[in-house]
Write a protein that holds these residues in place. Structure first.
Motif, PDB file in Angstrom:
ATOM      1  N   VAL A  20       1.269  -1.342  -6.505  1.00 19.99           N
ATOM      2  CA  VAL A  20       0.431  -0.641  -5.531  1.00 19.99           C
ATOM      3  C   VAL A  20       0.208  -1.521  -4.306  1.00 19.99           C
ATOM      4  O   VAL A  20      -0.316  -2.635  -4.409  1.00 19.99           O
ATOM      5  CB  VAL A  20      -0.927  -0.250  -6.140  1.00 19.99           C
ATOM      6  N   VAL A  21       0.628  -1.000  -3.156  1.00 17.01           N
ATOM      7  CA  VAL A  21       0.396  -1.649  -1.867  1.00 17.01           C
ATOM      8  C   VAL A  21      -0.532  -0.751  -1.056  1.00 17.01           C
ATOM      9  O   VAL A  21      -0.286   0.449  -0.961  1.00 17.01           O
ATOM     10  CB  VAL A  21       1.720  -1.843  -1.089  1.00 17.01           C
ATOM     11  N   THR A  22      -1.581  -1.298  -0.515  1.00 17.11           N
ATOM     12  CA  THR A  22      -2.366  -0.541   0.447  1.00 17.11           C
ATOM     13  C   THR A  22      -1.968  -0.997   1.845  1.00 17.11           C
ATOM     14  O   THR A  22      -1.609  -2.156   2.056  1.00 17.11           O
ATOM     15  CB  THR A  22      -3.874  -0.722   0.237  1.00 17.11           C
ATOM     16  N   TYR A  23      -2.014  -0.081   2.790  1.00 16.34           N
ATOM     17  CA  TYR A  23      -1.693  -0.419   4.170  1.00 16.34           C
ATOM     18  C   TYR A  23      -2.652   0.326   5.072  1.00 16.34           C
ATOM     19  O   TYR A  23      -3.159   1.380   4.723  1.00 16.34           O
ATOM     20  CB  TYR A  23      -0.236  -0.067   4.512  1.00 16.34           C
ATOM     21  N   ASP A  24      -2.947  -0.242   6.219  1.00 13.52           N
ATOM     22  CA  ASP A  24      -3.840   0.347   7.213  1.00 13.52           C
ATOM     23  C   ASP A  24      -5.307   0.330   6.782  1.00 13.52           C
ATOM     24  O   ASP A  24      -6.167  -0.127   7.507  1.00 13.52           O
ATOM     25  CB  ASP A  24      -3.416   1.782   7.563  1.00 13.52           C
ATOM     26  N   SER A  25      -5.609   0.849   5.607  1.00 17.11           N
ATOM     27  CA  SER A  25      -6.988   0.904   5.105  1.00 17.11           C
ATOM     28  C   SER A  25      -6.995   0.543   3.627  1.00 17.11           C
ATOM     29  O   SER A  25      -6.310   1.192   2.831  1.00 17.11           O
ATOM     30  CB  SER A  25      -7.559   2.304   5.325  1.00 17.11           C
ATOM     31  N   ASP A  26      -7.765  -0.457   3.282  1.00  9.44           N
ATOM     32  CA  ASP A  26      -7.692  -1.059   1.954  1.00  9.44           C
ATOM     33  C   ASP A  26      -8.617  -0.391   0.939  1.00  9.44           C
ATOM     34  O   ASP A  26      -9.576   0.291   1.296  1.00  9.44           O
ATOM     35  CB  ASP A  26      -8.073  -2.543   2.069  1.00  9.44           C
ATOM     36  N   THR A  27      -8.305  -0.626  -0.324  1.00  7.90           N
ATOM     37  CA  THR A  27      -9.240  -0.348  -1.408  1.00  7.90           C
ATOM     38  C   THR A  27      -9.937  -1.656  -1.737  1.00  7.90           C
ATOM     39  O   THR A  27      -9.768  -2.662  -1.053  1.00  7.90           O
ATOM     40  CB  THR A  27      -8.491   0.119  -2.666  1.00  7.90           C
ATOM     41  N   LYS A  28     -10.689  -1.673  -2.798  1.00  6.21           N
ATOM     42  CA  LYS A  28     -11.182  -2.947  -3.309  1.00  6.21           C
ATOM     43  C   LYS A  28      -9.965  -3.760  -3.769  1.00  6.21           C
ATOM     44  O   LYS A  28      -8.998  -3.184  -4.283  1.00  6.21           O
ATOM     45  CB  LYS A  28     -12.133  -2.722  -4.472  1.00  6.21           C
ATOM     46  N   PRO A  29     -10.004  -5.077  -3.602  1.00  3.92           N
ATOM     47  CA  PRO A  29      -8.824  -5.894  -3.925  1.00  3.92           C
ATOM     48  C   PRO A  29      -8.319  -5.717  -5.350  1.00  3.92           C
ATOM     49  O   PRO A  29      -7.115  -5.801  -5.595  1.00  3.92           O
ATOM     50  CB  PRO A  29      -9.327  -7.325  -3.681  1.00  3.92           C
ATOM     51  N   GLU A  30      -9.224  -5.464  -6.283  1.00  2.52           N
ATOM     52  CA  GLU A  30      -8.795  -5.371  -7.679  1.00  2.52           C
ATOM     53  C   GLU A  30      -8.060  -4.059  -7.980  1.00  2.52           C
ATOM     54  O   GLU A  30      -7.562  -3.879  -9.096  1.00  2.52           O
ATOM     55  CB  GLU A  30     -10.006  -5.514  -8.615  1.00  2.52           C
ATOM     56  N   CYS A  31      -8.006  -3.161  -7.004  1.00  5.75           N
ATOM     57  CA  CYS A  31      -7.410  -1.845  -7.243  1.00  5.75           C
ATOM     58  C   CYS A  31      -5.996  -1.729  -6.682  1.00  5.75           C
ATOM     59  O   CYS A  31      -5.446  -0.629  -6.609  1.00  5.75           O
ATOM     60  CB  CYS A  31      -8.296  -0.747  -6.645  1.00  5.75           C
ATOM     61  N   ARG A  32      -5.430  -2.817  -6.226  1.00  4.11           N
ATOM     62  CA  ARG A  32      -4.048  -2.809  -5.716  1.00  4.11           C
ATOM     63  C   ARG A  32      -3.459  -4.197  -5.898  1.00  4.11           C
ATOM     64  O   ARG A  32      -4.166  -5.155  -6.221  1.00  4.11           O
ATOM     65  CB  ARG A  32      -4.014  -2.343  -4.242  1.00  4.11           C
ATOM     66  N   ASN A  33      -2.163  -4.325  -5.664  1.00  6.27           N
ATOM     67  CA  ASN A  33      -1.524  -5.639  -5.753  1.00  6.27           C
ATOM     68  C   ASN A  33      -1.643  -6.401  -4.437  1.00  6.27           C
ATOM     69  O   ASN A  33      -1.928  -7.603  -4.431  1.00  6.27           O
ATOM     70  CB  ASN A  33      -0.047  -5.490  -6.127  1.00  6.27           C
ATOM     71  N   VAL A  34      -1.371  -5.703  -3.335  1.00  6.63           N
ATOM     72  CA  VAL A  34      -1.370  -6.349  -2.020  1.00  6.63           C
ATOM     73  C   VAL A  34      -1.891  -5.367  -0.970  1.00  6.63           C
ATOM     74  O   VAL A  34      -1.657  -4.160  -1.068  1.00  6.63           O
ATOM     75  CB  VAL A  34       0.067  -6.797  -1.625  1.00  6.63           C
ATOM     76  N   PHE A  35      -2.605  -5.883   0.020  1.00  2.00           N
ATOM     77  CA  PHE A  35      -2.991  -5.079   1.183  1.00  2.00           C
ATOM     78  C   PHE A  35      -2.238  -5.594   2.408  1.00  2.00           C
ATOM     79  O   PHE A  35      -2.314  -6.781   2.728  1.00  2.00           O
ATOM     80  CB  PHE A  35      -4.501  -5.177   1.433  1.00  2.00           C
ATOM     81  N   VAL A  36      -1.533  -4.697   3.094  1.00  2.00           N
ATOM     82  CA  VAL A  36      -0.847  -5.050   4.336  1.00  2.00           C
ATOM     83  C   VAL A  36      -1.771  -4.675   5.488  1.00  2.00           C
ATOM     84  O   VAL A  36      -1.959  -3.493   5.801  1.00  2.00           O
ATOM     85  CB  VAL A  36       0.509  -4.330   4.448  1.00  2.00           C
ATOM     86  N   SER A  37      -2.350  -5.682   6.098  1.00  2.00           N
ATOM     87  CA  SER A  37      -3.321  -5.480   7.180  1.00  2.00           C
ATOM     88  C   SER A  37      -2.614  -5.388   8.524  1.00  2.00           C
ATOM     89  O   SER A  37      -1.633  -6.100   8.767  1.00  2.00           O
ATOM     90  CB  SER A  37      -4.315  -6.650   7.195  1.00  2.00           C
ATOM     91  N   GLN A  38      -3.116  -4.548   9.409  1.00  2.00           N
ATOM     92  CA  GLN A  38      -2.441  -4.302  10.682  1.00  2.00           C
ATOM     93  C   GLN A  38      -2.481  -5.500  11.625  1.00  2.00           C
ATOM     94  O   GLN A  38      -1.616  -5.645  12.475  1.00  2.00           O
ATOM     95  CB  GLN A  38      -2.998  -3.063  11.375  1.00  2.00           C
ATOM     96  N   ALA A  39      -3.451  -6.342  11.516  1.00  2.00           N
ATOM     97  CA  ALA A  39      -3.547  -7.550  12.360  1.00  2.00           C
ATOM     98  C   ALA A  39      -4.751  -8.340  11.897  1.00  2.00           C
ATOM     99  O   ALA A  39      -5.699  -7.782  11.336  1.00  2.00           O
ATOM    100  CB  ALA A  39      -3.687  -7.191  13.831  1.00  2.00           C
TER     101      ALA A  39
END
Length: 350
Positions: A132-151
């Motif tokens: 699970v990757v979140t992008y643009d808008s994150d979940t709580k960190p424990e609910c995905r593997n990685v968050f790709v932040s826009q900047a």
């Protein structure tokens, strides 16, 4: 976009339904340390990555997801997009997460409408071996593997000062037109701006006021008017909010200040196009959603291939985008925002 993301994060302190804090911590730790990363592992082909934006047929997410589709095609994997037609249909997003899990996709890239509401469904997906990757808008960190932040916030704050300083030849009074006085992300960026202004090269620039338009177009328009009445020698305005910069541009373009007072900040090309073309705005910035989607796709494939697991410090090569390192809490920053001007603005549609 910039405004809603952090606001949503701030509001998302609710616990995941039916999940205790202890469970969450254990599962989060498991998600981040599942297996061992092998940066030299071969990239798997034939994977299926499902993109779940906040809202389908939204030009911003259409652009982002097309970036993901293009990358997956290049990597020899398959792309699919599902999602609600409304940007506030959180239950709809949960249903689509469950659907992707039932379809046994290899990975999913999700832009969460709510940081907590998707947690139970996303954790179930990870239990089933789905990355699970979140992008643009994150979940709580424990609910995905990685968050790709826009900047990164640091890059957003500093580059806006740098853009305006060049436009006013590093001299004169400037102001900031922000969103709400309590907006966490806006205030963080403004703190970075103040720090950037401490550099000696800005010694002839004076920040005279921070005004607040509350992300209301009419109020932002009036605040711009008020700034120019209160500070007749004002040389430039930074508005780090898509609503604010559009309203400020609208005021300036119809006033005697057009071409005399510089304006920059965070805006979308579709909102700002006519103000760039009529000479009101020289440059502004935002991240490129297509690159955001591409990085989300490449991250999903790197996770599925075992090159990374989501732990801080792991690195992977994202094709032509270069090498990325996973930061604290499993966050990857896309990089510096994209600057839009008369030369490139027609290349973007969002």
């Amino acid at each position: 976009m910039a405004i809603s993301i952090t606001a949503a994060l701030a509001l998302g302190a609710t616990a995941c339904g039916g999940t205790t804090k202890e469970d969450t911590e254990k599962e989060g730790a498991a998600a981040a340390t599942d297996g061992k990363a092998d940066p030299n592992a071969a990239i798997k082909k034939g994977l299926t990555v499902g993109f779940l934006p906040k809202q389908v047929n939204n030009p911003y997410f259409t652009s982002a997801d097309k970036g993901g589709e293009k990358a997956l095609k290049e990597l020899g994997s398959n792309y699919k997009e599902v999602g609600p037609s409304s940007g506030t249909d959180t239950s709809g997003q949960v249903s689509y997460v469950n659907t992707l899990t039932q379809q046994q996709v290899d990975a999913m890239a999700v832009s969460a409408q709510d940081p907590g509401a998707l947690c139970t469904a996303l954790k179930q997906a990870m239990k089933n071996g789905i990355k699970v990757v979140t992008y643009d808008s994150d979940t709580k960190p424990e609910c995905r593997n990685v968050f790709v932040s826009q900047a990164s916030g640091d890059a957003i704050g500093r580059t806006q000062v740098q853009l305006l300083a060049e436009q006013i030849s590093y001299k004169g009074e400037i102001a900031v037109l922000s969103a709400a006085q309590t907006a966490t992300n806006q205030n963080a960026w403004i703190d970075v701006m103040k720090d950037e202004l401490k550099d000696p090269k800005y010694k002839d620039i004076k920040l005279v006021k921070i005004a607040y338009g509350d992300d209301d177009a009419q109020k932002s328009f009036q605040q711009t008017q008020g700034l120019l009445q209160e500070y007749p020698d004002l040389k430039g305005i930074i508005s780090p909010t898509t609503v604010g910069i559009k309203a400020a541009a609208q005021y300036l373009s119809g006033s005697k200040y057009k071409g005399k007072v510089s304006l920059t900040g965070l805006g979308t090309p579709n909102d700002m196009r006519k103000y760039v073309k009529n000479g009101t705005v020289e440059e502004f910035e935002l991240w490129d959603p297509a690159k955001l989607g591409e990085l989300a796709a490449r991250t999903a494939v790197a996770l599925s291939s075992g090159q990374i697991t989501g732990k801080e410090g792991e690195t992977f090569k994202a094709g032509g985008m270069g090498e990325y390192t996973i930061g604290k809490d499993g966050v990857i920053d896309l990089g510096k925002p994209t600057v839009f001007d008369a030369k490139n603005i027609d290349q973007f549609d969002f």
